[in-house]
Design an enzyme around this catalytic site. Sequence first.
Site, short mmCIF file in Angstrom:
data_model
loop_
_atom_site.label_atom_id
_atom_site.label_comp_id
_atom_site.label_asym_id
_atom_site.label_seq_id
_atom_site.Cartn_x
_atom_site.Cartn_y
_atom_site.Cartn_z
N GLY A 115 0.93 -1.31 0.04
CA GLY A 115 -0.24 0.31 -0.49
C GLY A 115 0.59 1.70 0.44
N CYS A 116 0.43 2.26 -0.79
CA CYS A 116 0.69 3.24 -0.25
C CYS A 116 2.10 4.33 1.62
CB CYS A 116 -0.16 4.41 -1.01
SG CYS A 116 -1.46 4.45 -0.34
#
Length: 308
Positions: A115-116
């Site tokens: 995920g970012c």
Amino acid sequence: MTKSVFIDGEHGTTGLQIAERLAGRTDINLLSLAMEERRDNEKRTAMLRDADIAILCLPDDAAREAVALAEGSGTRFIDASTAHRVADGWVYGFAESEPGQREKIIHAQNVSNPGCYSTGAIALLRPLTLAGLLPDDYPVTINAVSGYTGGGKQMIAQMEDAAREDAIASPYFAYALTLKHKHVPEIKARSGLKLDPILTPNVGRFAQGMLVNIPLHTQAMNGATRETIYNAFASHYAGQDIVEVVANDATDALVRIDPTEMAGTDRMKLYVCARDDGSQINLVASLDNLGKGASGAAVQNLDLMLMV
């Protein structure tokens, strides 16, 4: 032999960015479904089973379904959803996170794309837990702001079309206020923490970019100083060109860090900010939420997997 690659969910935000990065490449055969065929399960299954590598840009349940549809075909997967980020049998697709992680990705059957927020947080935390500078029971807090493209097509429309009934007028907002953001499990697991970190994510009125901040008290750490933290980062990320550790003297000269500074790139910068007496540290990761935080990382993982 040219490998075939299929992006399942290519019409979403992440999928479109991956397709743009792969367009025109002659070392792969990019398989594609037309927009109107994306719900044709027979054609989709055929694509999944025919591909050498499938990149999943789907909701979690659809990603699990895609893997099941290709069972027994030998297709290798890169999953950009949350579905497999802490799952057994899946290699975490953050090549710089651990010694030997790059080699694991190269030979993996299945890779989970980070995920970012997780990318920034793990980039800051994992070198310190590996070096013994950050106790695994340290109560970590993470404050972060992302460009609105991280919210997908609906949020993009809400931010960019003021005529919509559900348009978002705010220049900045916090969310996930019940402290159950979907990135917390992977941050905890991949950073080597025993306690769930407290993640406070925010969205700003800018399209792409991200800052992830982790404040630390050095007196609660294992003999850590600004210098030992910087040295741990420099050693951990030596010999690669994706993650840049900004020198302390350059960080001292900064007045501010722009969350859009890495927009349009697939790289990440790390900063070690500190009080003059070194008692408090603020670690900052700067990246593009759709670059190293999503599509750029997926293409990096694809390129590694194509090496075998």
